[in-house]
Design a protein around this motif. Sequence first.
Motif, PDB file in Angstrom:
ATOM      1  N   UNK A 101       0.132  -1.709   0.130  1.00  0.00           N
ATOM      2  CA  UNK A 101       0.063   0.126   0.502  1.00  0.00           C
ATOM      3  C   UNK A 101       1.171   1.470  -0.174  1.00  0.00           C
ATOM      4  N   UNK A 102       2.229   0.743  -0.117  1.00  0.00           N
ATOM      5  CA  UNK A 102       3.460   2.469  -0.406  1.00  0.00           C
ATOM      6  C   UNK A 102       2.825   3.239   0.843  1.00  0.00           C
ATOM      7  N   UNK A 103       2.523   3.148   2.031  1.00  0.00           N
ATOM      8  CA  UNK A 103       2.101   3.381   3.322  1.00  0.00           C
ATOM      9  C   UNK A 103       1.349   2.251   4.465  1.00  0.00           C
ATOM     10  N   UNK A 104       2.300   2.918   5.774  1.00  0.00           N
ATOM     11  CA  UNK A 104       1.986   1.859   7.211  1.00  0.00           C
ATOM     12  C   UNK A 104       0.565   2.787   7.986  1.00  0.00           C
ATOM     13  N   UNK A 105       0.231   3.485   7.105  1.00  0.00           N
ATOM     14  CA  UNK A 105      -1.035   4.861   7.511  1.00  0.00           C
ATOM     15  C   UNK A 105      -2.310   3.722   6.255  1.00  0.00           C
ATOM     16  N   UNK A 106      -3.690   3.631   7.554  1.00  0.00           N
ATOM     17  CA  UNK A 106      -4.571   3.628   6.510  1.00  0.00           C
ATOM     18  C   UNK A 106      -5.016   4.540   5.762  1.00  0.00           C
ATOM     19  N   UNK A 107      -5.368   5.745   6.234  1.00  0.00           N
ATOM     20  CA  UNK A 107      -5.831   6.530   5.552  1.00  0.00           C
ATOM     21  C   UNK A 107      -4.939   6.611   3.707  1.00  0.00           C
ATOM     22  N   UNK A 123      -2.504  -6.316  -2.309  1.00  0.00           N
ATOM     23  CA  UNK A 123      -1.929  -5.809  -1.680  1.00  0.00           C
ATOM     24  C   UNK A 123      -1.670  -6.406  -0.128  1.00  0.00           C
ATOM     25  N   UNK A 124      -0.192  -6.957   0.266  1.00  0.00           N
ATOM     26  CA  UNK A 124       0.485  -7.560   0.913  1.00  0.00           C
ATOM     27  C   UNK A 124       0.706  -7.479   2.189  1.00  0.00           C
ATOM     28  N   UNK A 168      -4.764  -6.017   9.021  1.00  0.00           N
ATOM     29  CA  UNK A 168      -6.519  -6.054   8.815  1.00  0.00           C
ATOM     30  C   UNK A 168      -6.923  -4.547   9.269  1.00  0.00           C
ATOM     31  N   UNK A 169      -6.550  -3.661   9.304  1.00  0.00           N
ATOM     32  CA  UNK A 169      -7.015  -1.899   9.330  1.00  0.00           C
ATOM     33  C   UNK A 169      -7.056  -1.351   7.768  1.00  0.00           C
ATOM     34  N   UNK A 170      -5.759  -1.803   7.353  1.00  0.00           N
ATOM     35  CA  UNK A 170      -4.997  -1.568   6.453  1.00  0.00           C
ATOM     36  C   UNK A 170      -6.396  -2.354   4.943  1.00  0.00           C
ATOM     37  N   UNK A 171      -6.446  -2.827   5.364  1.00  0.00           N
ATOM     38  CA  UNK A 171      -6.955  -3.809   4.109  1.00  0.00           C
ATOM     39  C   UNK A 171      -9.154  -3.375   4.615  1.00  0.00           C
ATOM     40  N   UNK A 172      -9.266  -2.712   5.639  1.00  0.00           N
ATOM     41  CA  UNK A 172     -10.636  -2.063   5.754  1.00  0.00           C
ATOM     42  C   UNK A 172     -10.568  -1.321   4.806  1.00  0.00           C
ATOM     43  N   UNK A 173      -9.243  -0.342   5.178  1.00  0.00           N
ATOM     44  CA  UNK A 173      -9.676   0.481   5.018  1.00  0.00           C
ATOM     45  C   UNK A 173      -9.119   1.204   2.899  1.00  0.00           C
ATOM     46  N   UNK A 174      -8.890   0.266   2.494  1.00  0.00           N
ATOM     47  CA  UNK A 174      -8.484  -0.568   0.759  1.00  0.00           C
ATOM     48  C   UNK A 174      -9.576  -0.669   0.069  1.00  0.00           C
ATOM     49  N   UNK A 175     -10.753  -1.019   0.934  1.00  0.00           N
ATOM     50  CA  UNK A 175     -12.554  -1.852   1.232  1.00  0.00           C
ATOM     51  C   UNK A 175     -13.110  -0.202   0.568  1.00  0.00           C
ATOM     52  N   UNK A 176     -14.429  -1.097  -0.381  1.00  0.00           N
ATOM     53  CA  UNK A 176     -14.928   0.170  -0.275  1.00  0.00           C
ATOM     54  C   UNK A 176     -14.939   0.729  -1.311  1.00  0.00           C
ATOM     55  N   UNK A 188     -12.258 -10.729   5.746  1.00  0.00           N
ATOM     56  CA  UNK A 188     -12.832  -9.632   4.961  1.00  0.00           C
ATOM     57  C   UNK A 188     -12.139  -8.647   3.565  1.00  0.00           C
ATOM     58  N   UNK A 189     -11.563  -8.892   2.653  1.00  0.00           N
ATOM     59  CA  UNK A 189     -11.252  -8.707   2.105  1.00  0.00           C
ATOM     60  C   UNK A 189     -12.307  -9.896   0.921  1.00  0.00           C
ATOM     61  N   UNK A 190     -11.453  -8.756  -0.276  1.00  0.00           N
ATOM     62  CA  UNK A 190     -12.788  -9.741  -1.277  1.00  0.00           C
ATOM     63  C   UNK A 190     -11.511 -11.081  -2.020  1.00  0.00           C
ATOM     64  N   UNK A 191      -9.907 -11.324  -1.482  1.00  0.00           N
ATOM     65  CA  UNK A 191      -9.661 -12.949  -2.139  1.00  0.00           C
ATOM     66  C   UNK A 191      -8.406 -12.881  -1.705  1.00  0.00           C
ATOM     67  N   UNK A 192      -7.777 -13.762  -1.387  1.00  0.00           N
ATOM     68  CA  UNK A 192      -6.649 -14.451  -0.436  1.00  0.00           C
ATOM     69  C   UNK A 192      -5.859 -14.934  -1.401  1.00  0.00           C
ATOM     70  N   UNK A 193      -4.129 -14.333  -1.352  1.00  0.00           N
ATOM     71  CA  UNK A 193      -3.452 -14.055  -2.075  1.00  0.00           C
ATOM     72  C   UNK A 193      -1.630 -15.281  -1.279  1.00  0.00           C
ATOM     73  N   UNK A 194      -1.607 -16.620  -1.391  1.00  0.00           N
ATOM     74  CA  UNK A 194      -0.877 -17.100  -1.037  1.00  0.00           C
ATOM     75  C   UNK A 194       0.041 -17.356  -1.602  1.00  0.00           C
ATOM     76  N   UNK A 195       1.374 -16.037  -1.907  1.00  0.00           N
ATOM     77  CA  UNK A 195       2.094 -17.114  -3.136  1.00  0.00           C
ATOM     78  C   UNK A 195       3.404 -17.719  -2.827  1.00  0.00           C
ATOM     79  N   UNK A 196       3.834 -18.337  -3.271  1.00  0.00           N
ATOM     80  CA  UNK A 196       5.251 -19.924  -2.440  1.00  0.00           C
ATOM     81  C   UNK A 196       4.393 -21.056  -2.119  1.00  0.00           C
ATOM     82  N   UNK A 197       2.972 -20.623  -1.983  1.00  0.00           N
ATOM     83  CA  UNK A 197       2.167 -22.131  -1.221  1.00  0.00           C
ATOM     84  C   UNK A 197       1.524 -23.320  -3.197  1.00  0.00           C
ATOM     85  N   UNK A 198       3.210 -23.785  -2.729  1.00  0.00           N
ATOM     86  CA  UNK A 198       3.061 -24.876  -3.785  1.00  0.00           C
ATOM     87  C   UNK A 198       2.247 -26.349  -3.777  1.00  0.00           C
ATOM     88  N   UNK A 199       2.352 -27.075  -2.191  1.00  0.00           N
ATOM     89  CA  UNK A 199       2.344 -28.172  -2.054  1.00  0.00           C
ATOM     90  C   UNK A 199       0.544 -28.329  -2.961  1.00  0.00           C
TER      91      UNK A 199
END
Length: 246
Positions: free
Chosen positions: A80-86, A105-106, A121-129, A157-168
Motif C-alpha cells: 500500500x506504499x504506507x503503514x497509514x490506513x488513510x 495488497x501484501x 486488517x485495518x489497512x485491508x479495511x481501508x482499501x475496501x469500499x 474481510x478482503x475480496x480474495x486471498x493470495x498466498x504466493x510460494x504455496x506449492x504443495x
Amino acid sequence: MSFRDLHRPGDPLLLPNAWDYGSAAYLAAQGFPAIGTTSLGVAAVHGKPDAAGATRAETIELAESIVSLGVLITVDIEGGFSDDPAEVSDLVACLAALGVAGVNLEDGRPDGTLRPIGLQQRIIEAAMGHGVFVNARTDTCWLRTGDTRERVRAYGHADGIFVPALTDPDEIAEVAASTPLPLNVLHQPGGPTLAQLAQAGVARVSTGSLLYRAALREAAATVLALRGEQPPSIPTYTQIVASLPR
C-alpha cells in the motif's frame, strides 16, 4: 463479466502480469480478460528496489496508461506504499477513479517480517469500499514466517486471498477449503499444473514476475545466439532484486 466473476474455484483465472505499457498491450492482444502488474517488473524498469514502497508514483502512472487497453486491470501496490490506513485508502480511491478493477495488497515487509495482523486488517479495511477487488496477500510462505492459516482467517474481510510460494497441492487444497474467499496462488515453473491447481480449488493463478524475468532471458538468448553462445536460464527473483539499487 466483472473481475470478481472471473474468480471461479476449480476454473481459475490465469492472470499474466505486465511491467510496462508495451507488455500490457501485448498481453491484452493475446485475449486475456484481465492483466495484473508486477511490482518487481515496475521497480526494475525504473531502477528502484522492489517491495520497498519506492514506486508509488510509477505504479499509478502505469495503471493510468493501461486501463484503456480494453481488459480488466489489477494493480500490485505492494503493502500500500504506507503503514497509514488513510493513505492506503487514498491510493486505492485514486486507482479506482482511474478505472482499475483490483489491487493486490501484501503484508510482507522489506526486512523479511510481516506486518502485525491488526495493522494489516485495518489497512485491508481501508482499501475496501472503493469498488475494486482487494486481494489480500500474505507472505507467510514467501518469507517463511508466520502462520498461513491464521493470516488467511484474519484477512477474511478482503475480496480474495493470495498466498504466493504455496506449492504443495494438498496444502493448497486445505487452504482453499479453509476460506470462503477465492484463493490466488503463484504459478511456479515445475510446480503444480493449471489443471492440478484447479482441482485443488484455486480461483486465480498469477504469473508474478515470471514473464518479466522470462523476457530478460529471451532478450539475452537472442543476442548471445549471434555470438554462437548458449542461452541463459531464466533469472530468479532473487537475482533481479540483487541487481537493483537498494
